[in-house]
Design a protein around this motif. Structure first.
Motif, mmCIF file in Angstrom:
data_model
loop_
_atom_site.group_PDB
_atom_site.id
_atom_site.type_symbol
_atom_site.label_atom_id
_atom_site.label_comp_id
_atom_site.label_asym_id
_atom_site.label_seq_id
_atom_site.Cartn_x
_atom_site.Cartn_y
_atom_site.Cartn_z
ATOM 1 N N UNK A 35 0.829 -1.214 0.000
ATOM 2 C CA UNK A 35 0.000 0.000 0.000
ATOM 3 C C UNK A 35 0.861 1.261 0.000
ATOM 4 N N UNK A 36 2.063 1.149 0.551
ATOM 5 C CA UNK A 36 2.936 2.317 0.679
ATOM 6 C C UNK A 36 3.960 2.454 -0.454
ATOM 7 N N UNK A 37 3.979 1.477 -1.363
ATOM 8 C CA UNK A 37 4.886 1.601 -2.499
ATOM 9 C C UNK A 37 4.470 2.766 -3.377
ATOM 10 N N UNK A 38 5.448 3.556 -3.795
ATOM 11 C CA UNK A 38 5.171 4.693 -4.671
ATOM 12 C C UNK A 38 5.920 4.519 -5.978
ATOM 13 N N UNK A 39 5.316 4.934 -7.093
ATOM 14 C CA UNK A 39 5.988 4.777 -8.383
ATOM 15 C C UNK A 39 7.273 5.585 -8.490
ATOM 16 N N UNK A 40 7.376 6.687 -7.711
ATOM 17 C CA UNK A 40 8.587 7.504 -7.797
ATOM 18 C C UNK A 40 9.701 7.002 -6.880
ATOM 19 N N UNK A 41 9.424 6.032 -6.005
ATOM 20 C CA UNK A 41 10.474 5.412 -5.200
ATOM 21 C C UNK A 41 11.376 6.422 -4.517
ATOM 22 N N UNK A 42 12.674 6.274 -4.762
ATOM 23 C CA UNK A 42 13.650 7.177 -4.154
ATOM 24 C C UNK A 42 13.484 8.618 -4.616
ATOM 25 N N UNK A 45 11.880 12.003 -2.742
ATOM 26 C CA UNK A 45 12.623 12.937 -1.893
ATOM 27 C C UNK A 45 13.763 13.560 -2.687
ATOM 28 N N UNK A 46 14.239 14.690 -2.197
ATOM 29 C CA UNK A 46 15.415 15.316 -2.782
ATOM 30 C C UNK A 46 16.263 15.850 -1.629
ATOM 31 N N UNK A 47 17.594 15.686 -1.678
ATOM 32 C CA UNK A 47 18.438 16.265 -0.623
ATOM 33 C C UNK A 47 18.261 17.771 -0.569
ATOM 34 N N UNK A 234 16.696 15.273 3.746
ATOM 35 C CA UNK A 234 15.922 15.285 2.510
ATOM 36 C C UNK A 234 14.557 15.917 2.741
ATOM 37 N N UNK A 235 14.002 16.436 1.650
ATOM 38 C CA UNK A 235 12.690 17.080 1.689
ATOM 39 C C UNK A 235 11.787 16.341 0.703
ATOM 40 N N UNK A 236 10.526 16.113 1.051
ATOM 41 C CA UNK A 236 9.630 15.401 0.138
ATOM 42 C C UNK A 236 9.187 16.291 -1.011
ATOM 43 N N UNK A 237 8.975 15.691 -2.155
ATOM 44 C CA UNK A 237 8.498 16.427 -3.324
ATOM 45 C C UNK A 237 6.973 16.516 -3.287
ATOM 46 N N UNK A 238 6.475 17.369 -2.429
ATOM 47 C CA UNK A 238 5.038 17.581 -2.302
ATOM 48 C C UNK A 238 4.651 18.753 -3.198
#
Length: 664
Positions: A35-42, A45-47, A234-238
């Motif tokens: 359920x928590x898998x995301x297509x963008x994976x790593x 996030x971005x440093x 890292x910061x999430x790409x929201x």
């Protein structure tokens, strides 16, 4: 799994009630992970340093550094100077390198030793992290290095971040290291020069907003990479996150000008009357949330994956107990470290006294990530892997159920309690320990915003949005962790953010990317002479990271001392290709043990779910599988790994290592 052996001949075995319970539990764990898998994976996030937004890049700056004080001092390094040992990192790992080199008699001249670190002082992660509630999650008596040598007595069973940072300064003072560190300095590249047989090091020294930076080119005989695993926030790409109009910062760069208080006195009066949001519920948030809850008018905790929160049991150090039961003999700290580790690797002997006796030592199933000497190497067959994973699930089940039951007992609202339950084995995420976190959700001003594994959908000028509902906020705090050390296949260069080029200009990252991890004992690699790094891939690991650092520094200094005894102070030390391949093959043979991690919920340990995604895609390429297997660790526990290293040292020949003298 166990089955009912009383089944009549010719019929299928009848699953036991325990088998059925384990099967149900494993299915629940798998469903929660998927359920928590995301297509963008790593890429989700971005440093901070690489963020597109200048606002987020600025969050990576050091908020604690005293530029004026450092600029007023004479620089500890000079352009073009050659140093014998250049240690890249001034946290506990770098300090241990320095102390062991000094003790071995390898540092004799004024230019023999220098540190280079991006921070404004000693401490590593304890320099950068100063958020309210910060404590080490491992007992301070085992975690804080060199307690015997410094004679220091920790104030509590779990030391505060301030105390841990002060201990780094204590070590630097005792070994006269304060004038040997270039702080505020980013190392851009490290290049081996085949002609001079030295490392060329490119450094940018920042000098604050009122002075231009300084570009430096240094040389070193030996380069020691001492960056830790908690290196790059890292910061999430929201979508829309940069548009939020209120203050925003990362927990690794806490901003007390916004919250009020100080690291020593976290009285967060700046939060009074404010609606505060915090994204993340991992090991950091577990400590931060109770402090925020005390002062914020409204606190919204945005959760993708709940943490398994066990008891902590913080208490002051008893002086009598310290003298009579803890530091009562020479070698007590190493003995205590190994005693602690035996419980986490399912290796404690019957009748053995539990010296640490904390929540960690209730988790023999944590051997799912650390390994255990109690069991043979797992054969890479479906049947043996299933047997191995089933055994560990069984070993973990009672403890995990206790943790979920504890959540129900503490959190009064049943719906909130249910959302705070962790559905994964103990080895899948860093276990957490708190006697305050769950209790915070009983306060009327604290609101859990569970995203059902999806994360925050979007942000706007006024707040965050989850599942179509907007949450207006005045302040936003990112407790979103660090870049996983598995990035770049675990390359020591990738995880430190430094470009490293060895013989013939070969990139260390390219070597890892194309060939897979290749080391001798996890600390050095062929083609990169006189380069050593802290052990991660292909080494033994402990939940107590300082023990891992101790083991790595001791082994490195043994190599260096033996090399100089053979070839003099101009020694060149390099692993042979056959030796690193033999060690890599030994590690790869143990890779099936780590099948436990493949099904883990996405996070730091599971490479944000990449391992599970690969399994779903049924990647069968043998070359790719072998390359991945090489990235694993020694799976018999760190005590077993230490024994292997000691036997190697006792043999005395430096087998697999070439030692030559540098040309005059």
């Amino acid at each position: 799994m166990m089955v009912n052996s009383d089944a009549p001949n010719g019929t299928h075995p009848v699953p036991s009630p325990e088998d059925l319970k384990l099967l149900e539990l494993s299915q629940k764990y798998t469903a929660e992970a998927i359920k928590r898998l995301r297509p963008d994976g790593l890429d989700q996030f971005v440093p901070l340093k690489k963020a597109e937004s200048e606002r987020f890049r600025a969050l990576a700056e050091d908020p604690w550094v005293d530029h004026a004080a450092l600029n007023a001092k004479e620089s500890p390094v000079a352009e073009g100077t050659t140093y014998k040992f250049l240690i890249l990192g001034a946290g506990y790992g770098g300090l241990l390198y320095a102390v062991r080199l000094i003790e071995a008699g390898l540092v004799t001249g004024p230019n023999d030793l220098r540190f280079v670190d991006a921070a404004g002082g000693f401490g590593g992660t304890w320099w950068w992290n100063r958020y309210p509630g910060l404590h080490c999650d491992v007992e301070s008596y085992t975690y804080m290095p060199l307690l015997e040598e410094t004679g220091y007595v920790p104030t509590h069973k779990y030391a505060s971040g301030t105390e841990l940072r002060e201990h780094a300064d204590r070590i630097a003072t005792q070994w006269n290291l304060h004038d040997k560190a270039l702080f505020r300095a980013d190392v851009k590249a490290v290049r081996w020069d085949d002609e001079s047989q030295l490392w060329k090091v490119e450094v940018t020294e920042g000098r604050g907003p009122s002075a231009p930076s300084r570009e430096l080119k240094l040389q070193a005989q030996y380069v020691l990479l001492a960056s830790g695993v908690l290196t790059n926030p890292q910061v999430p790409k929201i979508p829309g996150l940069d548009s939020f109009s209120g203050p925003i910062f990362h927990t690794a760069r806490w901003d007390y000008t916004i919250t009020g208080g100080t690291p020593e006195d976290p009285t967060l009066t700046g939060l009074e009357g404010k609606r505060v949001g915090i994204i993340g519920t991992g090991a950091t948030a577990i400590q931060v949330v109770p402090k925020l809850a005390k002062y914020a008018k409204e606190l919204y905790v945005f959760q993708r994956t709940p943490s398994a929160v066990s008891w902590r049991g913080q208490r002051p150090t008893d002086p009598v107990e310290w003298k009579t039961k803890i530091a009562y003999k020479k070698g007590w700290q190493r003995e205590r470290c190994l005693n602690y580790d035996s419980y986490l690797t399912d290796a404690a002997e019957e009748g053995q006294k539990n010296l640490v006796a904390d929540g960690w030592t209730e988790m023999p199933a944590y051997s799912g990530v650390l390994g255990s000497p109690r069991y043979p190497i797992v054969e890479p067959t479906p049947e043996k892997i299933a047997e191995h994973v089933g055994r560990l699930y069984k070993l973990d089940m009672a403890r995990s159920e206790r943790v979920r039951a504890r959540t129900e007992e503490i959190v009064k609202d049943p719906e909130t309690a249910n959302k705070l339950k962790a559905w994964y084995p103990c080895w899948c995420k860093r276990p957490t320990f708190s006697d305050e976190y769950l209790q915070s959700f009983n306060q009327p001003n604290v609101h859990l915003v569970d995203t059902d594994g999806k994360g925050v959908d979007a942000a706007n000028q006024s707040g965050l949005a989850v599942a179509g509902k907007e949450y207006p906020l005045d302040i936003l705090i990112l407790s979103t962790g660090y870049v996983t050390p598995a990035i770049g296949g675990g390359s020591p260069a990738a995880r430190t953010g430094i470009e490293v080029y060895g013989r013939g200009g070969r990139s260390l990252d390219d070597k890892w990317r194309n060939h897979g991890a290749a080391t001798l004992h996890g600390i050095c690699t062929s083609g990169f002479p006189n380069l050593f790094f802290m052990p991660l891939s292909q080494s033994g690991q402990s939940a107590n990271n300082v023990l891992t650092l101790e083991v790595g520094t001791e082994h490195t200094v043994h190599f260096l001392a033996q090399a100089e005894a053979r070839a003099g102070p101009g020694a060149i030390v390099e692993v042979t290709s056959p030796a690193e391949e033999a060690w890599s093959f030994e590690i790869a043979k143990q890779a099936a043990w780590h099948a436990t991690v493949v099904g883990c919920t996405p996070g730091y340990i599971s490479n944000e779910g990449e391992f599970l995604r690969e399994q779903q895609q049924q990647v069968q390429d043998p070359a790719a599988q072998f390359k991945k297997a090489r990235q694993g660790n020694w799976t018999r526990g760190i005590a077993s790994f230490m024994k292997v290293l000691q036997e190697y040292r006792d043999e005395g020949s430096l087998q697999g290592v070439e030692v030559t003298a540098r040309a005059a």
